[in-house]
Design an enzyme around this catalytic site. Structure first.
Site, PDB file in Angstrom:
ATOM      1  N   ASP A 231      28.046  41.702   6.854  1.00 21.08           N
ATOM      2  CA  ASP A 231      28.294  39.854   6.641  1.00 21.08           C
ATOM      3  C   ASP A 231      29.272  40.058   5.685  1.00 21.08           C
ATOM      4  OD1 ASP A 231      28.517  36.714   6.289  1.00 21.08           O
ATOM      5  OD2 ASP A 231      26.818  36.684   4.499  1.00 21.08           O
ATOM      6  N   GLY A 258      23.120  44.175  -9.689  1.00 23.49           N
ATOM      7  CA  GLY A 258      21.730  44.013  -8.926  1.00 23.49           C
ATOM      8  C   GLY A 258      22.840  44.513  -8.321  1.00 23.49           C
ATOM      9  N   ASP A 280      20.641  48.572 -10.465  1.00 26.08           N
ATOM     10  CA  ASP A 280      19.562  47.689 -10.031  1.00 26.08           C
ATOM     11  C   ASP A 280      17.797  48.301  -9.769  1.00 26.08           C
ATOM     12  OD1 ASP A 280      20.016  46.489  -7.034  1.00 26.08           O
ATOM     13  OD2 ASP A 280      18.339  46.856  -7.428  1.00 26.08           O
ATOM     14  N   SER A 282      15.641  48.274  -7.960  1.00 26.34           N
ATOM     15  CA  SER A 282      15.193  48.627  -6.549  1.00 26.34           C
ATOM     16  C   SER A 282      15.868  50.275  -5.619  1.00 26.34           C
ATOM     17  CB  SER A 282      14.538  47.799  -5.657  1.00 26.34           C
ATOM     18  OG  SER A 282      16.587  47.494  -4.922  1.00 26.34           O
ATOM     19  N   ILE A 308      17.709  44.666 -14.926  1.00 27.05           N
ATOM     20  CA  ILE A 308      18.693  44.538 -16.041  1.00 27.05           C
ATOM     21  C   ILE A 308      18.081  44.055 -17.109  1.00 27.05           C
ATOM     22  CG2 ILE A 308      19.521  42.090 -15.474  1.00 27.05           C
ATOM     23  CD1 ILE A 308      21.563  44.382 -16.460  1.00 27.05           C
ATOM     24  N   GLU A 309      17.129  42.916 -17.106  1.00 26.37           N
ATOM     25  CA  GLU A 309      16.854  42.477 -18.554  1.00 26.37           C
ATOM     26  C   GLU A 309      15.400  43.660 -19.177  1.00 26.37           C
ATOM     27  OE1 GLU A 309      16.170  41.415 -15.486  1.00 26.37           O
ATOM     28  OE2 GLU A 309      16.178  39.756 -15.791  1.00 26.37           O
ATOM     29  N   GLU A 324      26.250  39.914  -6.689  1.00 25.68           N
ATOM     30  CA  GLU A 324      26.365  39.167  -5.859  1.00 25.68           C
ATOM     31  C   GLU A 324      24.651  38.572  -5.980  1.00 25.68           C
ATOM     32  OE1 GLU A 324      24.257  37.523  -3.191  1.00 25.68           O
ATOM     33  OE2 GLU A 324      25.049  39.244  -1.887  1.00 25.68           O
ATOM     34  N   GLU A 333      15.677  33.026  -5.307  1.00 29.45           N
ATOM     35  CA  GLU A 333      15.454  34.127  -5.723  1.00 29.45           C
ATOM     36  C   GLU A 333      15.604  34.091  -7.083  1.00 29.45           C
ATOM     37  OE1 GLU A 333      17.860  37.109  -3.947  1.00 29.45           O
ATOM     38  OE2 GLU A 333      17.803  36.339  -2.040  1.00 29.45           O
ATOM     39  N   HIS A 474      24.700  35.282   6.521  1.00 21.32           N
ATOM     40  CA  HIS A 474      23.117  35.368   6.555  1.00 21.32           C
ATOM     41  C   HIS A 474      22.458  34.673   5.355  1.00 21.32           C
ATOM     42  CE1 HIS A 474      24.239  37.066   2.389  1.00 21.32           C
ATOM     43  NE2 HIS A 474      22.836  37.265   2.578  1.00 21.32           N
TER      44      HIS A 474
HETATM   45  N1  SAH Z   1      24.647  44.236  -4.888  1.00 17.57           N
HETATM   46  C1  SAH Z   1      25.092  44.231  -3.740  1.00 17.57           C
HETATM   47  C2  SAH Z   1      23.435  43.982  -3.313  1.00 17.57           C
HETATM   48  C3  SAH Z   1      23.075  42.514  -3.370  1.00 17.57           C
HETATM   49  S1  SAH Z   1      21.397  42.170  -3.486  1.00 17.57           S
HETATM   50  C4  SAH Z   1      26.084  44.225  -2.602  1.00 17.57           C
HETATM   51  O1  SAH Z   1      26.517  42.915  -2.713  1.00 17.57           O
HETATM   52  O2  SAH Z   1      25.411  44.423  -1.586  1.00 17.57           O
HETATM   53  C5  SAH Z   1      20.902  41.939  -5.088  1.00 17.57           C
HETATM   54  C6  SAH Z   1      20.344  43.235  -5.819  1.00 17.57           C
HETATM   55  O3  SAH Z   1      20.093  43.287  -7.043  1.00 17.57           O
HETATM   56  C7  SAH Z   1      18.974  43.885  -5.385  1.00 17.57           C
HETATM   57  O4  SAH Z   1      19.088  44.809  -4.603  1.00 17.57           O
HETATM   58  C8  SAH Z   1      18.156  43.650  -5.911  1.00 17.57           C
HETATM   59  O5  SAH Z   1      17.501  44.680  -5.976  1.00 17.57           O
HETATM   60  C9  SAH Z   1      18.779  43.191  -6.801  1.00 17.57           C
HETATM   61  N2  SAH Z   1      18.680  43.024  -8.108  1.00 17.57           N
HETATM   62  C10 SAH Z   1      18.109  41.456  -8.090  1.00 17.57           C
HETATM   63  N3  SAH Z   1      17.694  41.527 -10.191  1.00 17.57           N
HETATM   64  C11 SAH Z   1      17.565  42.135 -10.038  1.00 17.57           C
HETATM   65  C12 SAH Z   1      17.489  42.405 -11.724  1.00 17.57           C
HETATM   66  N4  SAH Z   1      16.848  41.813 -12.567  1.00 17.57           N
HETATM   67  N5  SAH Z   1      17.837  43.911 -12.322  1.00 17.57           N
HETATM   68  C13 SAH Z   1      18.381  44.600 -11.356  1.00 17.57           C
HETATM   69  N6  SAH Z   1      18.098  45.195  -9.993  1.00 17.57           N
HETATM   70  C14 SAH Z   1      18.342  43.363  -9.756  1.00 17.57           C
END
Ligand code: SAH
Length: 526
Positions: A231, A258, A280, A282, A308-309, A324, A333, A474
């Site tokens: 995107d 994230g 992150d 994930s 992060i929390e 982002e 979300e 997107h």
């Molecule tokens: N910054 C990247 C991914 C954005 S998508 C980019 O711009 O391409 C958002 C990402 O935030 C995801 O990978 C998700 O796993 C992560 N994320 C969302 N909430 C989060 C949280 N509370 N703690 C850690 N990671 C988080």
């Protein structure tokens, strides 16, 4: 079924007449005798009244040469079989010899009709056939039931029954208490749902890790990151903001909330950041670790896996937070919750969150064809009326690219946030809006989208829009279909009210209510 009765109620047999005595008594004597001690029982084969069940059994054996216990045993009668047999004998007045001569196989009292008592309160019906059979001699057993030993057994049984009744009562009381608690809880939930309209919410930060597992596993797959990276509107906006504002990043400590594949962290490192902490939860972060190393940025970018929390950062404060976090219709979300959490915890006084400004906008759409395909379709499906399906279809907001030629109003901004100052409670809101119509036609939907601004302290401000008027992203647009098209005229102002709140059952999804005069519809976004 009743036990053998203790004729005296005191458990003794002292006054129990011997069979011979009893037989010597005339009916009147017996009646007088039994009246104060037990209920008289009529013999099964003659009109003799006897003072108790064992006496009848003895009488039957002695006078009619029929051992009832043997009959019960021979035909393996259960409670019902026994009851039916007694009623059969009494109603058909069958003879003892006929009863004894019954072969194995179907019994003449099989029918349900023999369940009906022939004599009212027949004591023989209150006798347990199992009990009969478990005693060798019914007569002696009657007597033995009066012995101290058997009375003890009876007492123990009574005690056990009493205990069972007590514990059942306690369990019932506990269940009633639980029910009461549940009722209160349900009331609380309903109240909570109502008050949420006024803006109080359950932040995503309060979700347990396991509750949020599906969300993070969706980001574990490479596909979603590929889509985001491809995107260009999105990714190039972040890149341009960082590369064209190096003074914002020079020697700064940056937190990337994230980080996904680490793209924003690497932009920040290239823009001059001294240190970037990329977080992150994930699994994609393991790829990010490789990616950062492959690009020789490991000295600047530190990656941490976790929410992060939940994690503890290796630094006390950061100068800049980049993220982002935007979802469909901006707030889907609820990831902004996490960014605000990080801001409160880690952002140094005077620090900045980017992007900083965001708008949510609405615009009216007149697309009769789409409306026909989605809604009117249900009126006639292969000749059948499925109109009831509309009630399920309409409330689901649709994420799709809207053709700009179908826009029939000017857009209107319904909400603006500054991520440096907004607080969690403001992410749920109600606001009035007014759409100025630019065409005379049927309005078939209201469409939502958002704009993003990198603004604070930037010499080169960057913005992008996810609206239908510009290059698609997107995020596409979010379409709220009207069940019935609404006729509008060019120049008319369509006034409405919108409420956006989190779904109480799933704080990552949204509930949006649109109020257009006499039409009100609630939509879910999930
Ligand atoms: N910054 C990247 C991914 C954005 S998508 C980019 O711009 O391409 C958002 C990402 O935030 C995801 O990978 C998700 O796993 C992560 N994320 C969302 N909430 C989060 C949280 N509370 N703690 C850690 N990671 C988080």
């Amino acid at each position: 079924m009743a036990e053998y009765t203790d004729a005296h109620g005191d458990g003794t047999a002292e006054r129990m007449p011997e069979l011979s005595d009893e037989e010597d008594m005339d009916d009147e004597e017996q009646w007088q005798w039994t009246e104060e001690d037990s209920q008289p029982v009529t013999c099964l084969f003659c009109d003799r009244l006897l003072n108790c069940v064992p006496a009848v059994l003895q009488h039957c054996t002695a006078e009619h040469q029929l051992d009832l216990v043997n009959v019960v045993r021979k035909h393996r009668l259960d409670d019902y079989g026994y009851i039916k047999m007694i009623n059969f004998i009494r109603s058909t007045r069958c003879s003892p010899s006929c009863l004894m001569g019954l072969p194995d196989g179907p019994l003449p009292w099989e029918g349900e009709k023999f369940l009906r008592p022939v004599l009212q309160d027949d004591p023989l019906l209150q006798t347990d056939p199992e009990e009969l059979c478990s005693r060798d001699d019914p007569c002696s057993s009657t007597r033995s039931s009066s012995t101290p030993e058997s009375r003890d057994a009876l007492l123990r049984r009574a005690q056990t029954a009493e205990e069972r009744a007590r514990s059942s009562e306690e369990a019932l009381a506990r269940a009633m208490e639980d029910l009461h608690k549940l009722k209160l809880l349900a009331q609380g939930l309903v109240l909570n749902a109502d008050t949420s309209k006024s803006g109080n919410l359950g932040p995503v930060a309060e979700l347990r890790e396991d509750e949020d597992e599906a969300y993070f596993s969706s980001y574990g797959h490479h596909g979603i990151h590929e889509e985001m990276l491809k995107d260009k509107v999105r990714t190039e906006s972040y890149r341009d903001f960082m590369y064209s504002n190096p003074e914002v990043f020079r020697d700064k400590v940056v937190l990337d909330v994230g980080c996904g594949t680490g793209i924003l962290s690497m932009f920040a490192a290239k823009a001059g950041a001294k240190k970037v902490i990329a977080v992150d939860q994930s699994e994609i972060i393991y790829q990010a670790m490789d990616i950062v190393r492959s690009n020789h940025l490991e000295d600047i970018v530190t990656l941490i896996k976790g929410r992060i929390e939940d994690i503890k950062l290796p630094v006390e404060k950061v100068d800049i937070i980049i993220s982002e976090w935007m979802g469909y219709f901006l707030l889907f979300e609820s990831m902004l919750d996490s960014v605000l959490h990080a801001k409160d915890l880690y952002l140094v006084d005077g620090g900045s969150v980017y992007p900083d400004l965001c708008n949510i906008s609405l615009v009216a759409v007149g697309d009769a064809q789409k409306h026909q395909e989605r809604i009117a379709f249900w009126d006639d499906v292969y000749g059948f009326n499925m109109a009831c399906m509309k009630k399920a279809v309409v409330p689901e907001a649709v994420v799709e690219v809207v053709n700009k030629d179908t826009l029939i109003s000017e857009p209107t901004v319904i909400q603006t946030f500054d991520c440096n100052t907004v607080c969690l409670s403001e992410l749920e809101f109600t606001t009035d809006f007014c759409l100025k119509m630019i065409a005379t036609t049927d309005c078939t939907a209201i469409v939502g989208y958002f704009d993003i601004f990198f603004d604070k302290g930037c010499s080169n401000k960057v913005k992008f829009s996810t609206g239908p008027q510009v290059t698609k992203t997107h995020w596409k647009q979010t379409v709220f279909l009207l069940e019935k098209p609404l006729f509008v005229q060019a120049g008319e102002e369509l006034r409405g009210r919108i409420t956006v709140r989190k779904n109480k059952k799933d704080p990552r999804s949204l509930v949006v209510t649109l109020d257009l005069g006499d039409r009100k519809q609630t939509y879910c976004l999930q």
